[in-house]
Write a protein that holds these residues in place. Structure first.
Motif, PDB file in Angstrom:
ATOM      1  N   THR A 217     102.139  60.199  41.933  1.00 30.78           N
ATOM      2  CA  THR A 217     103.087  61.009  43.756  1.00 30.78           C
ATOM      3  C   THR A 217     103.013  59.358  44.656  1.00 30.78           C
ATOM      4  O   THR A 217     102.908  58.354  44.530  1.00 30.78           O
ATOM      5  CB  THR A 217     101.541  61.373  44.478  1.00 30.78           C
ATOM      6  N   LYS A 218     103.663  59.460  45.942  1.00 33.44           N
ATOM      7  CA  LYS A 218     103.644  58.027  46.592  1.00 33.44           C
ATOM      8  C   LYS A 218     102.456  57.267  46.265  1.00 33.44           C
ATOM      9  O   LYS A 218     102.393  56.449  46.924  1.00 33.44           O
ATOM     10  CB  LYS A 218     104.288  58.583  47.847  1.00 33.44           C
ATOM     11  N   GLU A 219     101.359  58.307  47.137  1.00 32.24           N
ATOM     12  CA  GLU A 219      99.773  57.757  47.876  1.00 32.24           C
ATOM     13  C   GLU A 219      99.534  56.669  46.021  1.00 32.24           C
ATOM     14  O   GLU A 219      99.439  55.174  46.283  1.00 32.24           O
ATOM     15  CB  GLU A 219      99.535  58.177  47.865  1.00 32.24           C
ATOM     16  N   GLU A 220      99.825  57.241  45.249  1.00 31.48           N
ATOM     17  CA  GLU A 220      99.837  56.558  43.904  1.00 31.48           C
ATOM     18  C   GLU A 220     100.072  55.377  43.567  1.00 31.48           C
ATOM     19  O   GLU A 220      99.723  54.510  42.844  1.00 31.48           O
ATOM     20  CB  GLU A 220      99.382  58.214  42.790  1.00 31.48           C
ATOM     21  N   GLN A 221     101.276  55.615  42.942  1.00 30.99           N
ATOM     22  CA  GLN A 221     102.493  54.541  43.044  1.00 30.99           C
ATOM     23  C   GLN A 221     101.870  53.122  44.250  1.00 30.99           C
ATOM     24  O   GLN A 221     101.880  51.668  44.103  1.00 30.99           O
ATOM     25  CB  GLN A 221     103.657  54.394  43.296  1.00 30.99           C
ATOM     26  N   LYS A 222     101.220  53.671  45.658  1.00 31.28           N
ATOM     27  CA  LYS A 222     101.178  52.014  46.547  1.00 31.28           C
ATOM     28  C   LYS A 222      99.544  52.101  45.684  1.00 31.28           C
ATOM     29  O   LYS A 222      99.620  50.976  45.428  1.00 31.28           O
ATOM     30  CB  LYS A 222     100.580  53.098  47.779  1.00 31.28           C
ATOM     31  N   MET A 223      98.780  52.548  45.103  1.00 28.03           N
ATOM     32  CA  MET A 223      97.595  52.485  44.605  1.00 28.03           C
ATOM     33  C   MET A 223      97.235  50.688  43.319  1.00 28.03           C
ATOM     34  O   MET A 223      97.217  50.484  43.674  1.00 28.03           O
ATOM     35  CB  MET A 223      96.488  53.386  44.353  1.00 28.03           C
ATOM     36  N   LEU A 224      98.995  52.457  42.383  1.00 30.23           N
ATOM     37  CA  LEU A 224      99.203  50.886  41.346  1.00 30.23           C
ATOM     38  C   LEU A 224      99.522  49.833  41.604  1.00 30.23           C
ATOM     39  O   LEU A 224      99.907  48.748  40.888  1.00 30.23           O
ATOM     40  CB  LEU A 224     100.292  51.635  40.696  1.00 30.23           C
ATOM     41  N   ALA A 225     100.288  49.543  43.270  1.00 29.70           N
ATOM     42  CA  ALA A 225     100.919  48.456  43.306  1.00 29.70           C
ATOM     43  C   ALA A 225      99.612  47.284  44.163  1.00 29.70           C
ATOM     44  O   ALA A 225      99.982  46.110  43.643  1.00 29.70           O
ATOM     45  CB  ALA A 225     102.160  48.403  44.908  1.00 29.70           C
ATOM     46  N   ASP A 226      98.925  47.799  44.685  1.00 33.86           N
ATOM     47  CA  ASP A 226      97.404  47.104  44.993  1.00 33.86           C
ATOM     48  C   ASP A 226      97.252  46.344  44.256  1.00 33.86           C
ATOM     49  O   ASP A 226      96.816  45.234  44.244  1.00 33.86           O
ATOM     50  CB  ASP A 226      97.420  48.012  46.293  1.00 33.86           C
ATOM     51  N   ALA A 227      96.870  47.087  42.538  1.00 38.91           N
ATOM     52  CA  ALA A 227      96.277  47.152  41.462  1.00 38.91           C
ATOM     53  C   ALA A 227      96.985  45.977  41.146  1.00 38.91           C
ATOM     54  O   ALA A 227      96.556  44.774  40.792  1.00 38.91           O
ATOM     55  CB  ALA A 227      96.083  48.148  40.873  1.00 38.91           C
ATOM     56  N   PHE A 332      88.330  53.141  50.340  1.00 39.97           N
ATOM     57  CA  PHE A 332      88.219  52.071  51.507  1.00 39.97           C
ATOM     58  C   PHE A 332      90.308  51.857  51.032  1.00 39.97           C
ATOM     59  O   PHE A 332      90.560  50.872  50.156  1.00 39.97           O
ATOM     60  CB  PHE A 332      87.626  51.640  52.228  1.00 39.97           C
ATOM     61  N   PRO A 333      90.723  51.772  52.735  1.00 39.87           N
ATOM     62  CA  PRO A 333      92.164  51.368  51.993  1.00 39.87           C
ATOM     63  C   PRO A 333      92.574  50.016  51.967  1.00 39.87           C
ATOM     64  O   PRO A 333      93.128  49.510  51.486  1.00 39.87           O
ATOM     65  CB  PRO A 333      92.911  51.134  53.499  1.00 39.87           C
ATOM     66  N   ALA A 334      90.997  49.034  51.711  1.00 39.54           N
ATOM     67  CA  ALA A 334      91.605  47.904  51.150  1.00 39.54           C
ATOM     68  C   ALA A 334      90.633  47.531  50.257  1.00 39.54           C
ATOM     69  O   ALA A 334      91.498  46.043  49.842  1.00 39.54           O
ATOM     70  CB  ALA A 334      91.118  46.765  52.918  1.00 39.54           C
ATOM     71  N   GLU A 335      89.946  48.644  49.772  1.00 40.90           N
ATOM     72  CA  GLU A 335      90.216  47.794  48.648  1.00 40.90           C
ATOM     73  C   GLU A 335      91.058  47.938  47.457  1.00 40.90           C
ATOM     74  O   GLU A 335      92.057  48.739  47.354  1.00 40.90           O
ATOM     75  CB  GLU A 335      89.324  49.068  47.842  1.00 40.90           C
ATOM     76  N   HIS A 357      89.072  57.102  53.365  1.00 42.02           N
ATOM     77  CA  HIS A 357      88.848  56.076  54.802  1.00 42.02           C
ATOM     78  C   HIS A 357      89.981  55.658  55.566  1.00 42.02           C
ATOM     79  O   HIS A 357      90.732  54.963  54.722  1.00 42.02           O
ATOM     80  CB  HIS A 357      87.370  55.719  54.782  1.00 42.02           C
ATOM     81  N   ILE A 358      90.092  55.656  56.618  1.00 43.61           N
ATOM     82  CA  ILE A 358      91.174  54.586  57.193  1.00 43.61           C
ATOM     83  C   ILE A 358      91.082  53.348  57.874  1.00 43.61           C
ATOM     84  O   ILE A 358      91.259  52.650  57.464  1.00 43.61           O
ATOM     85  CB  ILE A 358      91.723  55.355  58.770  1.00 43.61           C
ATOM     86  N   ARG A 359      89.478  52.933  56.924  1.00 41.90           N
ATOM     87  CA  ARG A 359      89.281  51.545  57.856  1.00 41.90           C
ATOM     88  C   ARG A 359      87.999  51.253  56.565  1.00 41.90           C
ATOM     89  O   ARG A 359      87.072  51.987  55.746  1.00 41.90           O
ATOM     90  CB  ARG A 359      88.090  51.104  58.762  1.00 41.90           C
ATOM     91  N   HIS A 362      86.256  46.334  50.737  1.00 38.93           N
ATOM     92  CA  HIS A 362      85.334  46.250  48.873  1.00 38.93           C
ATOM     93  C   HIS A 362      84.062  45.850  49.244  1.00 38.93           C
ATOM     94  O   HIS A 362      83.537  46.747  48.774  1.00 38.93           O
ATOM     95  CB  HIS A 362      86.275  44.854  48.582  1.00 38.93           C
ATOM     96  N   PHE A 363      83.944  45.349  50.634  1.00 33.89           N
ATOM     97  CA  PHE A 363      82.606  45.133  50.751  1.00 33.89           C
ATOM     98  C   PHE A 363      82.252  46.384  52.058  1.00 33.89           C
ATOM     99  O   PHE A 363      81.920  46.313  52.550  1.00 33.89           O
ATOM    100  CB  PHE A 363      82.321  43.963  51.651  1.00 33.89           C
ATOM    101  N   ALA A 364      81.808  47.111  51.608  1.00 38.39           N
ATOM    102  CA  ALA A 364      82.369  48.911  52.708  1.00 38.39           C
ATOM    103  C   ALA A 364      80.620  48.385  52.971  1.00 38.39           C
ATOM    104  O   ALA A 364      80.747  49.088  53.976  1.00 38.39           O
ATOM    105  CB  ALA A 364      82.353  50.270  51.172  1.00 38.39           C
ATOM    106  N   ALA A 365      78.971  48.763  52.274  1.00 43.98           N
ATOM    107  CA  ALA A 365      77.963  48.842  53.009  1.00 43.98           C
ATOM    108  C   ALA A 365      78.133  47.962  54.105  1.00 43.98           C
ATOM    109  O   ALA A 365      77.811  47.656  55.443  1.00 43.98           O
ATOM    110  CB  ALA A 365      77.406  48.495  52.010  1.00 43.98           C
ATOM    111  N   MET A 366      79.205  46.727  54.160  1.00 44.45           N
ATOM    112  CA  MET A 366      79.639  45.915  55.847  1.00 44.45           C
ATOM    113  C   MET A 366      80.247  46.092  56.746  1.00 44.45           C
ATOM    114  O   MET A 366      80.101  45.910  58.029  1.00 44.45           O
ATOM    115  CB  MET A 366      79.644  44.029  54.964  1.00 44.45           C
ATOM    116  N   GLU A 367      81.218  46.504  55.880  1.00 44.74           N
ATOM    117  CA  GLU A 367      82.380  46.715  56.765  1.00 44.74           C
ATOM    118  C   GLU A 367      82.832  48.043  57.438  1.00 44.74           C
ATOM    119  O   GLU A 367      82.753  48.133  58.802  1.00 44.74           O
ATOM    120  CB  GLU A 367      83.797  46.862  55.933  1.00 44.74           C
TER     121      GLU A 367
END
Length: 384
Positions: A217-227, A332-335, A357-359, A362-367
């Motif tokens: 999907t469009k959202e999954e394509q964004k995930m692939l691009a980020d990776a 989390f979105p910045a992962e 989540h919207i915020r 990678h350091f979820a327990a701190m962020e």
């Protein structure tokens, strides 16, 4: 004979702190990058600000007191000392939960979620949300022992964690992790030892199938691009430590600023901070984490986990088999490496909770500690 678990109290020698001060007083700084921003790594300005705080304002004894107040212990498993925090809830029916950090994390990565998990009635929860927490430092990290032989990969660490929970006489428990802690937690799930009822992950390493890529999907394509961007722009540290960890070991061991820059780069690149980690992490929190690598000289030995585990994973493709025990996942979105709920369902047979989540990064327990705590509670709600 019953295995020995000994209480531990940190009291770092003043000479070690004086040595750090001396090294910080004699820094030879590199020139600034000719490229504005962080394309080439941490900026000279940001590192100088961090080190100025380290030299003039940071108080290790405060951090040491925090660790001592949390209940530290040592036990020897498979020939190596394991340092761990053990925090028991006052609530009688609390569920034991094993939390595993990654790199460049530490047991202090979880500091902001400890009390909400242990003492939920003070943080918007009920007694039924309570956990007893077991938070070990992985071998080669923090104040755990340093491996002197090859073979300490994620599978061996998972085996050690099973023994640790057994020694603590926990017969019914859950596990949670991110980064390398997620791989250790997934390995535990694949082992499915007696007593492990479910897991929660805030990072899921995976390779999409050709069909998943084609149907994205469009959202999954964004995930692939980020990776892909992570792989091409941000993963130099991983590639180096997976292939030549000893090359960087000398700098991590000898230079506190070199170590700080190596770790700061991850706070910068994979957090939800727009490459300005000071926006979301306090300087003290970042330096506390760095000190758990500097003081025990754990920079080199933690780096070797990449080499050890990459070797093991190359030789064990079955490590990616579908997980069949109950699983909760937080995205989390910045992962940089994320997966969709559908992709998760393809890999986890019993997906009991999935949240985007919207915020946070990678350091979820701190962020995003509140979001992570809520997801952990939801995951284990019916698994107690």
């Amino acid at each position: 004979m019953k295995a020995i678990i000994s209480p531990m109290k940190l009291d770092i020698a003043q000479a070690d702190l004086d040595d750090l001060t001396d090294r910080l007083d004699r820094i030879r700084w590199p020139s600034a990058s000719p490229i504005e921003g962080t394309q080439q790594g941490p900026s000279l300005q940001n590192l100088q600000a961090l080190v100025t705080h380290w030299r003039t304002s940071y108080d290790w004894r405060r951090c040491e007191h925090k660790l001592n107040s949390l209940g530290q212990s040592l036990t020897t498993i498979d020939g190596i000392d394991i340092h761990f925090l053990h925090i028991r809830s006052k609530h009688e029916n609390a569920m034991p939960l094993l939390l595993t950090h990654g790199w460049p994390g530490s047991v202090l990565e979880f500091r902001h979620i400890i009390d909400p998990l242990v003492n939920p009635t003070a943080h918007g929860g009920t007694e039924q949300d309570a956990f007893h927490l077991v938070i070990p430092s992985m071998p080669g990290f923090g104040f755990s022992g340093k491996p002197t032989e090859p073979g300490w990969h994620i599978g061996r660490i998972a085996q050690a964690w099973v023994e640790l929970m057994s020694r603590l006489e926990y017969s019914h428990w859950g596990a949670q992790g991110g980064d390398w802690g997620a791989l250790v937690t997934q390995t535990l799930a694949q082992m499915n030892p007696p007593g492990l009822t479910g897991i929660h992950l805030n990072f899921v390493p995976f390779q999409p199938t050709g069909q998943e890529v084609a149907d994205a999907t469009k959202e999954e394509q964004k995930m692939l691009a980020d990776a892909k961007r992570y792989s091409t722009e941000y993963s130099a540290y991983m590639n180096l430590m997976s292939t030549r960890p000893q090359s960087v070991a000398f700098g991590l061991s000898d230079s506190p600023v070199g170590l700080a820059a190596w770790i700061y780069a991850l706070f910068q690149d994979v957090s939800d901070s727009d490459r300005q980690p000071e926006r979301i992490f306090s300087l003290d929190d970042m330096l506390d984490d760095i000190m758990l690598y500097w003081l025990p000289n754990a920079g080199p030995t933690s780096a070797r986990l990449y080499w050890e585990s990459m070797q093991a994973m190359r030789n064990r493709p079955e490590a990616y088999d579908k997980i069949r025990i109950p699983t909760g996942i937080s995205m989390f979105p910045a992962e940089q490496v994320r997966l969709s709920e559908q992709w998760a369902k393809n890999r986890f047979e019993k997906l009991v909770h999935f949240a985007e989540h919207i915020r946070g990064g990678h350091f979820a327990a701190m962020e995003a500690p509140e979001s992570l705590v809520s997801d952990i509670r939801q995951t284990f709600l019916t698994l107690r």
